[in-house]
Design an enzyme around this catalytic site. Sequence first.
Site, PDB file in Angstrom:
ATOM      1  N   HIS A  19     -48.457  30.899 -43.028  1.00 59.54           N
ATOM      2  CA  HIS A  19     -47.296  29.992 -42.984  1.00 59.54           C
ATOM      3  C   HIS A  19     -47.061  29.371 -44.358  1.00 59.54           C
ATOM      4  O   HIS A  19     -45.930  29.288 -44.837  1.00 59.54           O
ATOM      5  CB  HIS A  19     -47.539  28.836 -41.995  1.00 59.54           C
ATOM      6  CG  HIS A  19     -47.604  29.233 -40.557  1.00 59.54           C
ATOM      7  ND1 HIS A  19     -48.608  28.826 -39.719  1.00 59.54           N
ATOM      8  CD2 HIS A  19     -46.766  29.981 -39.792  1.00 59.54           C
ATOM      9  CE1 HIS A  19     -48.397  29.300 -38.499  1.00 59.54           C
ATOM     10  NE2 HIS A  19     -47.289  30.006 -38.515  1.00 59.54           N
ATOM     11  N   LYS A  43     -45.165  24.491 -23.417  1.00 65.53           N
ATOM     12  CA  LYS A  43     -46.258  25.281 -23.980  1.00 65.53           C
ATOM     13  C   LYS A  43     -47.365  24.297 -24.375  1.00 65.53           C
ATOM     14  O   LYS A  43     -47.117  23.389 -25.166  1.00 65.53           O
ATOM     15  CB  LYS A  43     -45.726  26.032 -25.211  1.00 65.53           C
ATOM     16  CG  LYS A  43     -46.622  27.137 -25.697  1.00 65.53           C
ATOM     17  CD  LYS A  43     -45.833  28.027 -26.662  1.00 65.53           C
ATOM     18  CE  LYS A  43     -46.728  28.772 -27.614  1.00 65.53           C
ATOM     19  NZ  LYS A  43     -45.984  29.549 -28.600  1.00 65.53           N
ATOM     20  N   ARG A  92     -44.595  39.606 -39.971  1.00 62.34           N
ATOM     21  CA  ARG A  92     -45.856  40.326 -40.183  1.00 62.34           C
ATOM     22  C   ARG A  92     -45.708  41.769 -39.711  1.00 62.34           C
ATOM     23  O   ARG A  92     -44.602  42.257 -39.584  1.00 62.34           O
ATOM     24  CB  ARG A  92     -46.985  39.633 -39.414  1.00 62.34           C
ATOM     25  CG  ARG A  92     -47.415  38.304 -40.024  1.00 62.34           C
ATOM     26  CD  ARG A  92     -48.287  37.556 -39.065  1.00 62.34           C
ATOM     27  NE  ARG A  92     -47.577  37.445 -37.793  1.00 62.34           N
ATOM     28  CZ  ARG A  92     -47.980  36.712 -36.759  1.00 62.34           C
ATOM     29  NH1 ARG A  92     -49.097  36.055 -36.837  1.00 62.34           N
ATOM     30  NH2 ARG A  92     -47.270  36.646 -35.656  1.00 62.34           N
ATOM     31  N   SER A 130     -51.908  32.248 -35.768  1.00 61.14           N
ATOM     32  CA  SER A 130     -52.552  31.032 -35.257  1.00 61.14           C
ATOM     33  C   SER A 130     -53.388  31.378 -34.030  1.00 61.14           C
ATOM     34  O   SER A 130     -54.501  30.881 -33.855  1.00 61.14           O
ATOM     35  CB  SER A 130     -51.499  29.990 -34.874  1.00 61.14           C
ATOM     36  OG  SER A 130     -50.752  29.618 -35.991  1.00 61.14           O
TER      37      SER A 130
HETATM   38  O1  PNS Z   1     -44.159  29.676 -33.952  1.00 63.89           O
HETATM   39  P1  PNS Z   1     -43.291  30.363 -32.950  1.00 63.89           P
HETATM   40  O2  PNS Z   1     -43.841  30.176 -31.546  1.00 63.89           O
HETATM   41  O3  PNS Z   1     -43.062  31.816 -33.266  1.00 63.89           O
HETATM   42  O4  PNS Z   1     -41.846  29.644 -32.998  1.00 63.89           O
HETATM   43  C1  PNS Z   1     -40.829  29.964 -32.096  1.00 63.89           C
HETATM   44  C2  PNS Z   1     -39.580  29.074 -32.296  1.00 63.89           C
HETATM   45  C3  PNS Z   1     -39.940  27.621 -32.332  1.00 63.89           C
HETATM   46  C4  PNS Z   1     -38.920  29.446 -33.603  1.00 63.89           C
HETATM   47  C5  PNS Z   1     -38.613  29.389 -31.116  1.00 63.89           C
HETATM   48  O5  PNS Z   1     -39.302  29.299 -29.898  1.00 63.89           O
HETATM   49  C6  PNS Z   1     -37.386  28.469 -31.051  1.00 63.89           C
HETATM   50  O6  PNS Z   1     -36.562  28.479 -31.925  1.00 63.89           O
HETATM   51  N1  PNS Z   1     -37.303  27.637 -29.996  1.00 63.89           N
HETATM   52  C7  PNS Z   1     -36.227  26.677 -29.816  1.00 63.89           C
HETATM   53  C8  PNS Z   1     -35.348  27.031 -28.630  1.00 63.89           C
HETATM   54  C9  PNS Z   1     -34.226  27.958 -29.016  1.00 63.89           C
HETATM   55  O7  PNS Z   1     -33.401  27.684 -29.854  1.00 63.89           O
HETATM   56  N2  PNS Z   1     -34.186  29.155 -28.377  1.00 63.89           N
HETATM   57  C10 PNS Z   1     -33.126  30.122 -28.592  1.00 63.89           C
HETATM   58  C11 PNS Z   1     -33.491  31.190 -29.582  1.00 63.89           C
HETATM   59  S1  PNS Z   1     -34.531  32.388 -28.827  1.00 63.89           S
END
Ligand code: PNS
Length: 165
Positions: A19, A43, A92, A130
């Site tokens: 990150h 979560k 990745r 992670s």
């Molecule tokens: O670290 P992660 O789990 O890969 O992050 C995921 C994240 C936070 C980027 C994603 O879950 C997110 O943007 N959530 C907010 C809800 C949203 O906007 N969802 C619509 C797009 S799929």
Amino acid sequence: MIRRTAVYPGFFDPITNGHLSIVTRGLEIFDDLIIAILNNPKKIPLFTLEERIQMIEQAVSDQSNVRIETFDGLLVDYVVAKESNVILRGLRALSDFEYEFQMALMNRKLNRDVQSLFLMTDYKWFYTSSTIIKEAASFGGDVSGLVPDVVNEELKRKFKEIKNA
Ligand code: PNS
């Protein structure tokens, strides 16, 4: 001059060197970067939101122009509220691609003014996450070099705490 801001969203449970590499490289493209932690009670994280913020604060203390914030709701709405139009993500090995592609397309459907921008993760972090780091650390595995020192210490503390509970 207009300052260009990108939003780097994630769960960051916890932040890893992968990150941090994206943060450093993102700052070579953008003037400002917002590390946006999803505050999603659905979560269950290993680290509390406060713990994750503190670890990130320490890990990026040598970087200027980085803000750490939390968000809930739709990411594209948050990006617009921050007067940005860029979602920065690291990519990745193959495993990320489908998930990221789906998310980028959904975000694009929700708001065509917001662009998803991907940086290929440095080869050193290609196979770390992670999740896998937590898995190794939970069994006492040495994850130094994969996470900032503060995270390494916090992982040891957290798993000791869980074991003694
Ligand atoms: O670290 P992660 O789990 O890969 O992050 C995921 C994240 C936070 C980027 C994603 O879950 C997110 O943007 N959530 C907010 C809800 C949203 O906007 N969802 C619509 C797009 S799929």
